[in-house]
Scaffold this motif. Structure first.
Motif, PDB file in Angstrom:
ATOM      1  N   ILE A   7       0.814  -0.846   0.543  1.00 52.15           N
ATOM      2  CA  ILE A   7      -0.203   0.017   0.188  1.00 52.15           C
ATOM      3  C   ILE A   7       0.758   1.290   0.392  1.00 52.15           C
ATOM      4  CG2 ILE A   7      -2.174   0.982   1.448  1.00 52.15           C
ATOM      5  CD1 ILE A   7      -2.485  -1.260   2.953  1.00 52.15           C
ATOM      6  N   LEU A   9       0.128   5.523  -0.416  1.00 54.07           N
ATOM      7  CA  LEU A   9      -0.682   6.381   0.262  1.00 54.07           C
ATOM      8  C   LEU A   9       0.443   7.951  -0.502  1.00 54.07           C
ATOM      9  CD1 LEU A   9      -1.603   5.231   4.189  1.00 54.07           C
ATOM     10  CD2 LEU A   9      -2.859   5.107   1.232  1.00 54.07           C
ATOM     11  N   LEU A  16      -1.979   8.552   8.826  1.00 57.12           N
ATOM     12  CA  LEU A  16      -1.434   7.346   7.518  1.00 57.12           C
ATOM     13  C   LEU A  16      -1.158   6.130   8.039  1.00 57.12           C
ATOM     14  CD1 LEU A  16       0.929   9.692   4.774  1.00 57.12           C
ATOM     15  CD2 LEU A  16      -1.052   9.006   5.270  1.00 57.12           C
ATOM     16  N   LEU A  19      -4.363   4.710   8.431  1.00 56.10           N
ATOM     17  CA  LEU A  19      -5.032   4.076   8.138  1.00 56.10           C
ATOM     18  C   LEU A  19      -4.706   2.300   6.711  1.00 56.10           C
ATOM     19  CD1 LEU A  19      -5.078   7.545   5.941  1.00 56.10           C
ATOM     20  CD2 LEU A  19      -7.178   6.662   6.830  1.00 56.10           C
ATOM     21  N   ILE A  20      -3.631   3.020   7.098  1.00 55.54           N
ATOM     22  CA  ILE A  20      -2.722   1.473   6.694  1.00 55.54           C
ATOM     23  C   ILE A  20      -3.092   0.918   7.742  1.00 55.54           C
ATOM     24  CG2 ILE A  20       0.011   0.059   6.844  1.00 55.54           C
ATOM     25  CD1 ILE A  20      -0.584   1.943   4.526  1.00 55.54           C
ATOM     26  N   ASP A  22      -6.332  -0.102   9.205  1.00 55.39           N
ATOM     27  CA  ASP A  22      -7.453   0.031   9.114  1.00 55.39           C
ATOM     28  C   ASP A  22      -7.565  -1.016   7.544  1.00 55.39           C
ATOM     29  OD1 ASP A  22     -10.571   0.284   9.196  1.00 55.39           O
ATOM     30  OD2 ASP A  22     -10.225   1.079   7.020  1.00 55.39           O
ATOM     31  N   VAL A  23      -6.509  -0.630   6.811  1.00 49.12           N
ATOM     32  CA  VAL A  23      -6.733  -1.474   5.290  1.00 49.12           C
ATOM     33  C   VAL A  23      -6.222  -2.998   5.335  1.00 49.12           C
ATOM     34  CG1 VAL A  23      -5.581  -1.526   3.261  1.00 49.12           C
ATOM     35  CG2 VAL A  23      -6.133   0.310   3.484  1.00 49.12           C
ATOM     36  N   SER A 101     -10.014   0.066  -1.270  1.00 49.07           N
ATOM     37  CA  SER A 101      -9.286   1.900  -1.629  1.00 49.07           C
ATOM     38  C   SER A 101     -10.670   2.516  -1.783  1.00 49.07           C
ATOM     39  CB  SER A 101      -9.614   1.506  -3.261  1.00 49.07           C
ATOM     40  OG  SER A 101      -9.602   2.836  -4.065  1.00 49.07           O
ATOM     41  N   ARG A 103     -12.517   2.792   0.972  1.00 49.77           N
ATOM     42  CA  ARG A 103     -12.152   3.419   2.371  1.00 49.77           C
ATOM     43  C   ARG A 103     -11.200   4.769   2.391  1.00 49.77           C
ATOM     44  NH1 ARG A 103     -13.554  -2.292   6.226  1.00 49.77           N
ATOM     45  NH2 ARG A 103     -12.949  -0.814   7.873  1.00 49.77           N
ATOM     46  N   LEU A 104      -9.675   4.034   1.990  1.00 50.21           N
ATOM     47  CA  LEU A 104      -9.244   5.190   1.908  1.00 50.21           C
ATOM     48  C   LEU A 104      -9.495   6.579   1.646  1.00 50.21           C
ATOM     49  CD1 LEU A 104      -5.949   3.365   1.247  1.00 50.21           C
ATOM     50  CD2 LEU A 104      -6.390   4.069   3.409  1.00 50.21           C
ATOM     51  N   CYS A 109      -8.002  10.141   1.798  1.00 46.04           N
ATOM     52  CA  CYS A 109      -6.867   9.947   1.480  1.00 46.04           C
ATOM     53  C   CYS A 109      -7.089   9.803  -0.328  1.00 46.04           C
ATOM     54  CB  CYS A 109      -6.016   8.651   2.364  1.00 46.04           C
ATOM     55  SG  CYS A 109      -4.748   7.984   1.121  1.00 46.04           S
ATOM     56  N   HIS A 112      -3.486   7.565  -4.134  1.00 47.39           N
ATOM     57  CA  HIS A 112      -3.154   6.167  -3.165  1.00 47.39           C
ATOM     58  C   HIS A 112      -2.552   4.887  -4.177  1.00 47.39           C
ATOM     59  CE1 HIS A 112      -7.832   5.824  -2.194  1.00 47.39           C
ATOM     60  NE2 HIS A 112      -7.644   3.877  -2.490  1.00 47.39           N
TER      61      HIS A 112
END
Length: 241
Positions: A7, A9, A16, A19-20, A22-23, A101, A103-104, A109, A112
């Motif tokens: 991933i 970003l 950040l 976010l990572i 969460d993914v 994607s 969700r980001l 964000c 990405h």
């Protein structure tokens, strides 16, 4: 899902790492639910009859419905039952990355790049403002590229025989597919691009005319045949030299 996920970003923010995380949590949850190798996964429980489709999670019900629609749309060449027991992996990987994607984007964000074993979803631009560049591996020469693509918002999925061997089955014959060595599909969503690439590989050379029709829906393609011929659709986003 049996693959590595990277991933990137193109942003600067103290959020950040969250976010990572969460993914990654989402992708691990997908793996736990849809794995065909984990006895406790929802897919395996459904296979054994411990669950009825109506009692499955909303995510699994969505996947089952999508696989059924794809079976009809591809004249049966995308078949989650091609090997016998249910295996929706040909849809799940692309779909799960597409959701990641989304969700980001919802978290703010907008730029990405997610790569799940060669299935890629891009949004926006790289940090320097240029499109994301994606190399498509040559199916016979590992250290060479067949094409380099340039994308902003889009998805790239490649299905081929060069890493996992004859893993795609032609549902009409019950045998490994023949005729195509590699199929790449580029389009607006990774869920569909991934499934279309799998279906095309299963079709063999008749997929060339089928893929050409997909371009009217925004899905471009690049194909290498077993004997080394290469074909691309007119709108394939090849990067400028």
């Amino acid at each position: 899902m049996g693959t590595a996920v990277s991933i990137e970003l193109a942003a600067t923010s103290p959020d950040l790492p969250d976010l990572i995380s969460d993914v990654c949590a989402w992708l691990h949850a997908v793996d736990a639910r849809f794995s065909t190798y984990r006895d406790d996964s929802e897919v395996c429980r459904l296979r054994r009859g411990e669950l009825k489709p109506a009692d499955c999670s909303p995510d699994l019900q969505h996947v089952l419905s999508a696989c059924d629609a794809l079976w009809h749309d591809t004249d049966g060449y995308f078949d989650a039952y091609a090997r016998g027991p249910l295996d929706p992996s040909g849809y799940v990987k692309g779909w799960s990355v597409e959701v990641a994607s989304e969700r980001l984007v919802a978290a703010g964000c907008a730029n990405h790049f997610i790569n799940a074993g060669g299935d890629i979803r891009t949004r926006g631009h790289q940090a320097d403002g240029t499109p994301w560049r994606i190399g498509i591996r040559h199916p016979s020469v590992p250290d060479r590229l067949s094409w380099v693509l340039a994308l902003t918002d889009g998805a790239v999925a490649t299905s081929g025989m060069y890493e996992r061997g004859d893993h795609v089955i032609n549902p009409r014959t019950g045998m490994p597919s023949k005729g195509l060595r590699s199929v790449t599909v580029v389009g607006p969503t990774l869920a569909m691009a991934d499934a279309y690439a799998t279906a095309a590989l299963a079709m063999g050379e008749p997929a060339l005319s089928w893929l050409a029709k997909l371009a009217t829906d925004g899905y471009e393609s690049a194909v290498v045949t077993d004997d080394g011929r290469a074909f691309t659709s007119a709108g394939l986003p090849v990067a400028p030299a």
